[in-house]
Design a protein around this motif. Structure first.
Motif, mmCIF file in Angstrom:
data_model
loop_
_atom_site.group_PDB
_atom_site.id
_atom_site.type_symbol
_atom_site.label_atom_id
_atom_site.label_comp_id
_atom_site.label_asym_id
_atom_site.label_seq_id
_atom_site.Cartn_x
_atom_site.Cartn_y
_atom_site.Cartn_z
ATOM 1 N N ALA A 181 1.038 -1.068 -0.081
ATOM 2 C CA ALA A 181 0.102 0.245 0.005
ATOM 3 C C ALA A 181 0.820 1.027 0.005
ATOM 4 O O ALA A 181 1.781 1.247 0.811
ATOM 5 C CB ALA A 181 -0.902 0.039 1.270
ATOM 6 N N PHE A 182 0.571 2.244 -0.823
ATOM 7 C CA PHE A 182 1.207 3.534 -0.903
ATOM 8 C C PHE A 182 0.247 4.768 -0.301
ATOM 9 O O PHE A 182 -0.735 4.735 -0.850
ATOM 10 C CB PHE A 182 1.702 4.009 -2.416
ATOM 11 C CG PHE A 182 2.504 2.634 -2.799
ATOM 12 C CD1 PHE A 182 3.733 2.468 -3.053
ATOM 13 C CD2 PHE A 182 1.878 1.482 -3.572
ATOM 14 C CE1 PHE A 182 4.895 1.740 -3.313
ATOM 15 C CE2 PHE A 182 2.624 0.542 -4.089
ATOM 16 C CZ PHE A 182 4.025 0.649 -4.027
ATOM 17 N N ILE A 183 0.861 5.459 0.583
ATOM 18 C CA ILE A 183 0.022 6.352 1.342
ATOM 19 C C ILE A 183 0.498 7.837 1.130
ATOM 20 O O ILE A 183 1.882 7.923 1.123
ATOM 21 C CB ILE A 183 -0.145 5.997 2.719
ATOM 22 C CG1 ILE A 183 -0.948 4.668 2.755
ATOM 23 C CG2 ILE A 183 -1.232 7.017 3.377
ATOM 24 C CD1 ILE A 183 -0.750 4.053 3.892
ATOM 25 N N LEU A 230 4.515 10.255 3.619
ATOM 26 C CA LEU A 230 4.627 9.635 2.300
ATOM 27 C C LEU A 230 5.073 8.264 2.817
ATOM 28 O O LEU A 230 6.138 8.073 3.166
ATOM 29 C CB LEU A 230 5.547 10.301 1.396
ATOM 30 C CG LEU A 230 5.532 11.772 0.994
ATOM 31 C CD1 LEU A 230 6.375 12.585 0.318
ATOM 32 C CD2 LEU A 230 3.985 11.812 0.129
ATOM 33 N N ALA A 231 4.361 7.287 2.418
ATOM 34 C CA ALA A 231 4.528 6.104 3.106
ATOM 35 C C ALA A 231 4.198 4.905 2.277
ATOM 36 O O ALA A 231 3.426 4.864 1.250
ATOM 37 C CB ALA A 231 3.672 5.745 4.310
ATOM 38 N N ILE A 232 4.932 3.701 2.431
ATOM 39 C CA ILE A 232 4.568 2.485 1.690
ATOM 40 C C ILE A 232 4.798 1.385 2.963
ATOM 41 O O ILE A 232 5.664 1.349 3.898
ATOM 42 C CB ILE A 232 5.992 2.163 0.739
ATOM 43 C CG1 ILE A 232 5.493 0.625 0.079
ATOM 44 C CG2 ILE A 232 7.110 2.131 1.257
ATOM 45 C CD1 ILE A 232 6.334 0.352 -1.112
ATOM 46 N N ALA A 233 3.799 0.578 2.922
ATOM 47 C CA ALA A 233 3.630 -0.711 4.196
ATOM 48 C C ALA A 233 3.241 -1.728 2.987
ATOM 49 O O ALA A 233 2.796 -1.662 2.060
ATOM 50 C CB ALA A 233 2.405 -0.389 4.777
ATOM 51 N N GLY A 234 3.741 -2.932 3.757
ATOM 52 C CA GLY A 234 3.649 -3.838 2.833
ATOM 53 C C GLY A 234 3.909 -5.367 3.609
ATOM 54 O O GLY A 234 4.595 -5.530 4.727
#
Length: 436
Positions: free
Chosen positions: A134-136, A165-169
């Motif tokens: 997910a990109f936020i 500005l984030a990326i979760a995975g």
């Protein structure tokens, strides 16, 4: 009052207007013209949270605080944006209004309750999901783990949020991560306390000098989860740590455990300070709990490393945490936990209670606080505290909470050369929370 009405009206349009934007109207709209809906799968939500808070600080010279405030939250979750599968958004606004305002900062001469009148756009972000990632981007709440280092401060009526500005995975089974850059911080007030001993927390971070959050969790076995983290806060400090936690079922008795260690060093980037802070300190926390048949009990030990008073180097600090959740609900240790204890701090917390859907949740906790090093001018004993809570879900949407904190001061502690926690404090809360 007129401004309040207008802001609440705008918030109501945010939720109610979502139905119109999603195309639920008989007239021609953008979907008819372009063949795609701007937004779809819209879910509005609403919360009303009235709360009474009483504060009495012994021999402070201020009048007792009596605060009756109400939080009105209006938001909308948008499942699909511009017809793009996986592209979603959230918009949320909160209004905090004082119905009884015998407290600072609303009135001078009273004890402080950090719930002043305020209206804010608390969340406004877009997210794109692709497979396990997910990109936020935008303003949102960031709650990492149990909020010990970075949290929402959701106890206060106006929560803390960040521009990120984030990326979760989840790249493989059992492994998940969060990598985020913070370009903005909105604290519980518009002029948050300057815990960091500089003016860095009151200003927006630069995009090219933003704090970095890296959080990695791996579930080794069902009974063991390992976490590694790095929180690099511009102008404040770098924090590197590791944590192990889990639960074990011993024939009906569920035992939980937690072990955490962190090291703080100089910040990787200096932006708003004349001189780069010199930081070298550490922290650890150990916790064991057990529960059975609705009863539960926990024992926790927390250690905050000291700083160098002569060089004005701060002790270990957690300025972005949900601080009210830790170190006593009276918040008398809050300044030290956020800005660093000059002589360190050692804390024991013993809590026990009972939880049942019919009866509700009852809990009591006893905490003791001591300086790690001898301050010299005062003794090492900071003080102790008793906290008590009763919570009950009255209906599917309505809950009730009663809470109290009694802080018994001893010598207090130093943070940034200032003496804190040297006065007895009593606090009470009564709260209703309705969510739709």
């Amino acid at each position: 009052m007129k401004g309040k009405v207008l802001s609440l009206g705008a918030a109501a349009l945010l939720a109610g207007g979502a139905f119109l934007l999603s195309g639920q109207t008989n007239s021609a709209n953008a979907q008819d013209l372009l063949g795609v809906s701007f937004i779809d799968n819209v879910k509005p939500y609403l919360e009303f949270r009235p709360r009474y808070e009483y504060v009495d600080v012994d021999k402070s010279g201020n009048k007792e605080a009596n605060a009756l405030t109400i939080r009105t939250k209006v938001g909308v979750k948008i499942g699909t944006v511009l017809g793009v599968q996986g592209l979603s958004a959230v918009l949320e606004a909160i209004d905090v209004s004082a119905l009884v305002d015998d407290y600072a900062p609303q009135k001078a001469g009273y004890e402080t309750v950090l719930d002043p009148d305020n209206t804010r756009l608390t969340q406004a972000y877009i997210a794109y999901s692709l497979g396990n990632y997910a990109f936020i981007a935008g303003r949102k709440y960031v709650a990492i783990d149990d909020h010990r280092f970075i949290g929402t401060v959701g106890w206060r009526q106006m929560p803390q949020s960040f521009g990120v500005l984030a990326i979760a995975g989840k790249p493989i089974q059992g492994l998940d991560f969060l990598l985020a850059g913070i370009y903005e911080r909105k604290g519980i007030t518009d002029t948050p306390e300057d815990w960091s001993r500089g003016k860095v927390l009151n200003a927006d971070w630069q995009l090219d000098k933003m704090p970095i959050i890296l959080d990695v969790n791996y579930k080794v076995i069902p009974q063991l989860r390992i976490k590694g983290f790095a929180y690099l806060l511009t102008d404040i400090h770098n924090t590197y740590g590791i944590k192990a936690s889990g639960k074990v079922d011993l024939g009906g008795i569920k035992v939980s455990y937690l072990g955490e260690y962190a090291k703080q060093t100089d910040p990787y980037e200096n932006d708003n300070r004349d001189e780069k802070p010199d930081v070298d300190t550490d922290y650890y926390r150990l916790k064991v709990g057990a529960s059975a048949m609705g009863f539960f009990a926990n024992v926790m030990y927390t250690y905050f490393g000291d700083g160098d008073v002569n060089k004005k180097e701060p002790g270990f600090s957690t300025p972005l945490a949900t601080l009210h959740k830790f170190d006593g609900w009276s918040d008398q240790l809050l300044a030290g936990a956020a800005g660093g204890f000059d002589y360190g701090m050692k804390e024991w917390c013993i809590s026990a209670g009972y939880k049942n859907p019919t009866i509700g949740k009852l809990m009591i906790a006893y905490l003791t606080f001591d300086s790690d090093k001898d301050p010299g001018t005062i003794g090492k004993s900071i003080g102790s505290e008793i906290d008590a809570l009763y919570a009950k879900k009255l209906t599917k949407r309505l809950s009730f909470l009663a809470k109290a904190a009694w802080y018994d001061a001893d010598n207090g502690y130093y943070t940034g050369g200032n003496l804190k926690g040297d006065k007895d404090v009593t606090k009470y809360w009564l709260q209703l929370d309705y969510k739709y």
